[in-house]
Design a protein around this motif. Structure first.
Motif, PDB file in Angstrom:
ATOM      1  N   ARG A  96       0.831  -1.199   0.000  1.00 52.66           N
ATOM      2  CA  ARG A  96       0.000   0.000   0.000  1.00 52.66           C
ATOM      3  C   ARG A  96       0.870   1.254   0.000  1.00 52.66           C
ATOM      4  O   ARG A  96       0.596   2.199  -0.705  1.00 52.66           O
ATOM      5  CB  ARG A  96      -0.899  -0.009   1.231  1.00 52.66           C
ATOM      6  N   ILE A 100       0.734   4.420  -2.692  1.00 49.87           N
ATOM      7  CA  ILE A 100       0.414   5.765  -2.257  1.00 49.87           C
ATOM      8  C   ILE A 100       1.554   6.707  -2.602  1.00 49.87           C
ATOM      9  O   ILE A 100       1.348   7.818  -3.070  1.00 49.87           O
ATOM     10  CB  ILE A 100       0.164   5.798  -0.741  1.00 49.87           C
ATOM     11  N   LEU A 101       2.780   6.258  -2.377  1.00 46.51           N
ATOM     12  CA  LEU A 101       3.938   7.073  -2.672  1.00 46.51           C
ATOM     13  C   LEU A 101       3.980   7.423  -4.144  1.00 46.51           C
ATOM     14  O   LEU A 101       4.181   8.556  -4.534  1.00 46.51           O
ATOM     15  CB  LEU A 101       5.212   6.340  -2.273  1.00 46.51           C
ATOM     16  N   ARG A 103       1.586   7.528  -6.244  1.00 41.59           N
ATOM     17  CA  ARG A 103       0.519   8.442  -6.618  1.00 41.59           C
ATOM     18  C   ARG A 103       0.906   9.869  -6.269  1.00 41.59           C
ATOM     19  O   ARG A 103       0.718  10.790  -7.040  1.00 41.59           O
ATOM     20  CB  ARG A 103      -0.779   8.061  -5.905  1.00 41.59           C
ATOM     21  N   CYS A 104       1.481  10.048  -5.089  1.00 48.33           N
ATOM     22  CA  CYS A 104       1.858  11.383  -4.659  1.00 48.33           C
ATOM     23  C   CYS A 104       2.982  11.958  -5.485  1.00 48.33           C
ATOM     24  O   CYS A 104       3.061  13.152  -5.685  1.00 48.33           O
ATOM     25  CB  CYS A 104       2.293  11.371  -3.199  1.00 48.33           C
ATOM     26  N   PHE A 152       7.060   4.562   1.311  1.00 50.25           N
ATOM     27  CA  PHE A 152       7.139   5.556   2.369  1.00 50.25           C
ATOM     28  C   PHE A 152       8.291   5.256   3.323  1.00 50.25           C
ATOM     29  O   PHE A 152       9.062   6.147   3.690  1.00 50.25           O
ATOM     30  CB  PHE A 152       5.814   5.610   3.138  1.00 50.25           C
ATOM     31  N   LEU A 155      11.726   6.353   1.956  1.00 49.77           N
ATOM     32  CA  LEU A 155      11.975   7.792   2.007  1.00 49.77           C
ATOM     33  C   LEU A 155      12.134   8.286   3.431  1.00 49.77           C
ATOM     34  O   LEU A 155      12.987   9.122   3.724  1.00 49.77           O
ATOM     35  CB  LEU A 155      10.829   8.563   1.345  1.00 49.77           C
TER      36      LEU A 155
ATOM     37  N   SER B   6      -6.180   6.925   3.020  1.00 47.21           N
ATOM     38  CA  SER B   6      -5.152   7.290   2.044  1.00 47.21           C
ATOM     39  C   SER B   6      -4.874   8.779   2.097  1.00 47.21           C
ATOM     40  O   SER B   6      -3.762   9.207   1.908  1.00 47.21           O
ATOM     41  CB  SER B   6      -5.580   6.937   0.622  1.00 47.21           C
ATOM     42  N   SER B   9      -2.403   9.568   4.711  1.00 50.58           N
ATOM     43  CA  SER B   9      -1.083   9.129   4.272  1.00 50.58           C
ATOM     44  C   SER B   9      -0.504  10.064   3.237  1.00 50.58           C
ATOM     45  O   SER B   9       0.689  10.282   3.226  1.00 50.58           O
ATOM     46  CB  SER B   9      -1.150   7.714   3.711  1.00 50.58           C
ATOM     47  N   GLU B  10      -1.344  10.606   2.362  1.00 50.01           N
ATOM     48  CA  GLU B  10      -0.819  11.539   1.364  1.00 50.01           C
ATOM     49  C   GLU B  10      -0.269  12.779   2.035  1.00 50.01           C
ATOM     50  O   GLU B  10       0.760  13.313   1.628  1.00 50.01           O
ATOM     51  CB  GLU B  10      -1.906  11.911   0.357  1.00 50.01           C
ATOM     52  N   GLU B  12       1.047  12.843   4.965  1.00 44.68           N
ATOM     53  CA  GLU B  12       2.317  12.426   5.560  1.00 44.68           C
ATOM     54  C   GLU B  12       3.420  12.436   4.529  1.00 44.68           C
ATOM     55  O   GLU B  12       4.530  12.870   4.790  1.00 44.68           O
ATOM     56  CB  GLU B  12       2.182  11.009   6.132  1.00 44.68           C
ATOM     57  N   ILE B  13       3.069  11.936   3.345  1.00 47.07           N
ATOM     58  CA  ILE B  13       4.072  11.870   2.288  1.00 47.07           C
ATOM     59  C   ILE B  13       4.482  13.262   1.844  1.00 47.07           C
ATOM     60  O   ILE B  13       5.668  13.533   1.667  1.00 47.07           O
ATOM     61  CB  ILE B  13       3.562  11.036   1.098  1.00 47.07           C
TER      62      ILE B  13
END
Lengths: 186, 85
Positions: A96, A100-101, A103-104, A152, A155, B6, B9-10, B12-13
């Motif tokens: 996951r 998510i990473l 996507r960001c 995540f 990083l 999510s 989490s975004e 956080e990123i």
């Protein structure tokens, strides 16, 4: 981002302990032996100051590969040595966090299908994705224990490691400066 | 899959990425927005490599100087100096 002074102090103290244990100021060592002892002391001290996290365990694992290092590692890390020698467990969160990473970082293509006219757009983002993938591989090699990390965690640990490394450099630089000054005063 | 989870989490990123950017000497100087992922990774790797080189260089120089030093008095001096700052 900076580490607290207590981190640098702990690093310095353990590094000096390492110097004492390996007798760096004795005349019997070659330049290289001394340098290696200094470097090992600095790394072990950094690990001690940081405590247990994935990259510190990774660093202890790689330093332990050389049997000659064990005594000094144990001497500097003391009771922490056993805990830091535990193998890293893989996080269940990996799939996951990687998604998510990505996507960001703007790497996932939102379109499932690409038509002919989309060709140019698709190839530039594909290239970007490939470049990022390549650089992530490089980063994983630079980070101790990085091979088992993704997304995540990778990083996050990278940031943590870089900040600690910077502190290590700062402490060594200060030590060098003081040593030079104290040498001149003799 | 909870979308709320999510979104946190975004955040956080994004926080993590901006912390990294502020750490890196080159991206810190940029006025405008955010570096690309590729650039961020490249500069992160370069930064770590340069720190490792610094450690190696400092180890060389410390090795040269430690050879002639009396470590017990110098230690006390160093610890005192760090405590002062």
């Amino acid at each position: 981002m900076q580490v607290p002074n207590s981190f640098k102090l702990a690093l310095l103290k353990q590094m000096l302990l390492g110097f004492q244990l390996s007798a760096v100021s004795s005349n019997s060592m070659s330049f290289h032996e001394r340098k290696n002892a200094i470097k090992l002391s600095a790394d072990a001290a950094m690990v001690f100051a940081r405590g247990s996290t994935r990259w510190t365990r990774g660093l202890v694992a790689s330093l332990s590969k050389n049997r000659n290092n064990e005594d000094l590692l144990r001497g500097i890390l003391g009771k922490k040595y056993e805990r830091l020698s535990l193998p890293c467990c893989n996080s269940w969160k990996i799939p996951r966090s990687r998604k998510i990473l990505k996507r960001c970082l703007g790497l996932c293509s939102r379109r499932k299908k690409a038509t002919g006219t989309q060709h140019d757009v698709k190839s530039s983002s594909t290239l970007a994705r490939r470049l990022v993938k390549k650089r992530i591989q490089v980063l994983k090699k630079l980070l101790p224990g990085g091979d088992s990390m993704e997304g995540f965690s990778l990083l996050d640990q990278t940031l943590d490691y870089a900040v600690s490394l910077k502190a290590q450099v700062d402490v060594m630089r200060r030590l060098l400066k003081i040593s030079k000054a104290s040498n001149l005063n003799k | 899959m909870s979308s709320r989870r999510s979104r946190v989490s975004e955040e956080e990123i994004n926080r993590l990425v901006s912390k990294l950017q502020s750490l890196l000497p080159e991206t810190r100087q940029r006025g405008a927005g955010r570096a690309s992922a590729a650039k961020l990774l490249k500069e992160t790797c370069n930064y770590i490599r340069s720190l490792n080189r610094d450690v190696d260089d400092l180890s060389d120089r410390l090795s040269a100087i430690m050879a002639t030093m009396d470590s017990s008095s110098a230690e006390a001096e160093m610890v005192r100096s760090l405590l002062r700052s």
